[in-house]
Design an enzyme around this catalytic site. Structure first.
Site, PDB file in Angstrom:
ATOM      1  N   GLY A  77    -113.173 -72.080 -27.060  1.00 57.25           N
ATOM      2  CA  GLY A  77    -112.480 -70.792 -27.004  1.00 57.25           C
ATOM      3  C   GLY A  77    -111.662 -70.559 -25.739  1.00 57.25           C
TER       4      GLY A  77
ATOM      5  NE  ARG B  57    -111.742 -78.658 -47.700  1.00 51.40           N
ATOM      6  CZ  ARG B  57    -111.985 -78.651 -46.395  1.00 51.40           C
ATOM      7  NH1 ARG B  57    -111.821 -77.552 -45.689  1.00 51.40           N
ATOM      8  NH2 ARG B  57    -112.380 -79.738 -45.776  1.00 51.40           N
TER       9      ARG B  57
ATOM     10  CG  ASN C 284    -103.015 -74.274 -35.949  1.00 54.92           C
ATOM     11  OD1 ASN C 284    -104.097 -73.951 -35.439  1.00 54.92           O
ATOM     12  ND2 ASN C 284    -102.697 -75.537 -36.183  1.00 54.92           N
TER      13      ASN C 284
ATOM     14  CG  HIS D  56    -101.608 -79.807 -33.841  1.00 53.73           C
ATOM     15  ND1 HIS D  56    -102.767 -80.051 -34.547  1.00 53.73           N
ATOM     16  CD2 HIS D  56    -101.056 -81.018 -33.593  1.00 53.73           C
ATOM     17  CE1 HIS D  56    -102.899 -81.356 -34.727  1.00 53.73           C
ATOM     18  NE2 HIS D  56    -101.878 -81.966 -34.167  1.00 53.73           N
TER      19      HIS D  56
ATOM     20  CD  GLU E 234    -103.779 -76.521 -26.686  1.00 53.77           C
ATOM     21  OE1 GLU E 234    -104.456 -75.689 -27.306  1.00 53.77           O
ATOM     22  OE2 GLU E 234    -104.039 -77.738 -26.697  1.00 53.77           O
TER      23      GLU E 234
HETATM   24  C1  GAR Z   1    -107.103 -76.861 -28.542  1.00 54.97           C
HETATM   25  O1  GAR Z   1    -106.630 -78.000 -27.849  1.00 54.97           O
HETATM   26  C2  GAR Z   1    -106.334 -76.663 -29.809  1.00 54.97           C
HETATM   27  O2  GAR Z   1    -104.976 -77.008 -29.703  1.00 54.97           O
HETATM   28  C3  GAR Z   1    -107.041 -77.625 -30.730  1.00 54.97           C
HETATM   29  O3  GAR Z   1    -108.397 -77.463 -30.419  1.00 54.97           O
HETATM   30  C4  GAR Z   1    -108.524 -77.096 -29.049  1.00 54.97           C
HETATM   31  C5  GAR Z   1    -109.355 -75.848 -28.961  1.00 54.97           C
HETATM   32  O4  GAR Z   1    -109.678 -75.547 -27.629  1.00 54.97           O
HETATM   33  N1  GAR Z   1    -106.777 -77.326 -32.112  1.00 54.97           N
HETATM   34  C6  GAR Z   1    -106.723 -78.243 -33.058  1.00 54.97           C
HETATM   35  O5  GAR Z   1    -106.931 -79.429 -32.856  1.00 54.97           O
HETATM   36  C7  GAR Z   1    -106.401 -77.702 -34.444  1.00 54.97           C
HETATM   37  N2  GAR Z   1    -106.091 -78.777 -35.330  1.00 54.97           N
HETATM   38  P1  GAR Z   1    -110.289 -74.127 -27.259  1.00 54.97           P
HETATM   39  O6  GAR Z   1    -111.471 -73.885 -28.199  1.00 54.97           O
HETATM   40  O7  GAR Z   1    -110.745 -74.291 -25.836  1.00 54.97           O
HETATM   41  O8  GAR Z   1    -109.219 -73.111 -27.407  1.00 54.97           O
END
Ligand code: GAR
Length: 219
Positions: A12, A65, A107, A109, A174
């Site tokens: 998170g 799902r 989203n 990525h 991010e």
């Molecule tokens: C982040 O790097 C996000 O981009 C990736 O998971 C991580 C979550 O980090 N998402 C994916 O791979 C989606 N396909 P966080 O829980 O610390 O925000």
């Protein structure tokens, strides 16, 4: 104010960046709830510490799902969100779910899409010998990691990098990208129309805002 909900599965840190941006007035929207498919996600602790409503909807209780995603729609709709923000939500969504929230789902990525859709993006970029990597914020469509791109950030890959050092560098980007894009949506500057992302009434280029002109400052 636009109402947004965040979906998480893990640490998170992106959620934290969004909560911090809200607290600082950098997102003109209201974070109305955080939903996790994993009861042990640390993201839930972060939300609770910030006084944000949380829900857990474990996928283990569902046999398929379609039934999980139907329950997910119901759970999320209790918050009546204008926007869903996927922040490390590690589930593939059904077409019915995507259609329900069409045009109001973002989203993030950890790659420069369309490169490296799916998982293990950092390891794959290193293995390929890439010297540049990054992150992408995009609208969610039925194509996995394939919806219209809003914004990307690039980072270098250094020879001494491993998966975790690279992941850390990408994550710090991010945390800059996501609050900015969520704020654009909340300010009604950003929308998806005809399968394209639009900002301030202009269709964005295929690789998102400023992709043709690296000198353009973000506002
Ligand atoms: C982040 O790097 C996000 O981009 C990736 O998971 C991580 C979550 O980090 N998402 C994916 O791979 C989606 N396909 P966080 O829980 O610390 O925000």
């Amino acid at each position: 104010m636009m109402r947004f909900a965040v979906l998480v599965s893990g640490n998170g840190s992106n959620l934290q960046a969004l909560m911090d941006a809200c607290a600082a007035g950098r997102i003109q929207g209201e974070l109305v709830g955080v939903l996790s498919n994993r009861p042990d996600a640390f993201a839930l602790e972060r939300a609770k510490a910030a006084g944000i409503a949380t829900q857990v909807l474990s996928n283990q209780a569902f046999s398929d799902r379609d039934s999980y995603d139907a329950a997910l729609i119901q759970a999320l709709e209790t918050w009546q969100p204008d926007l869903l923000v996927m922040a490390g939500f590690m589930r593939i969504l059904t077409p019915a779910f995507v259609q329900h929230f069409a045009g109001r789902m973002l989203n993030i990525h950890p790659s420069l899409l369309p490169k490296y859709q799916g998982v293990k993006t950092h390891a794959r970029a290193i293995a390929a010998g890439d010297t540049v990597h990054g992150a992408t914020v995009h609208f969610v469509t039925e194509e996995l990691d394939g919806g219209p791109i809003v914004l990307q950030a690039r980072v270098p890959i250094f020879p001494e990098d491993d998966e975790s050092s690279l992941a850390e560098r990408v994550l710090s980007q991010e945390h800059q990208l996501y609050p900015l894009v969520v704020n654009w949506f909340c300010q009604q500057r950003l929308r998806m129309q005809d399968g394209q992302a639009w900002l301030d009434g202009q269709p964005l280029p295929a690789l998102g805002y400023a992709s043709d002109d690296e000198d353009l400052a973000l506002s």
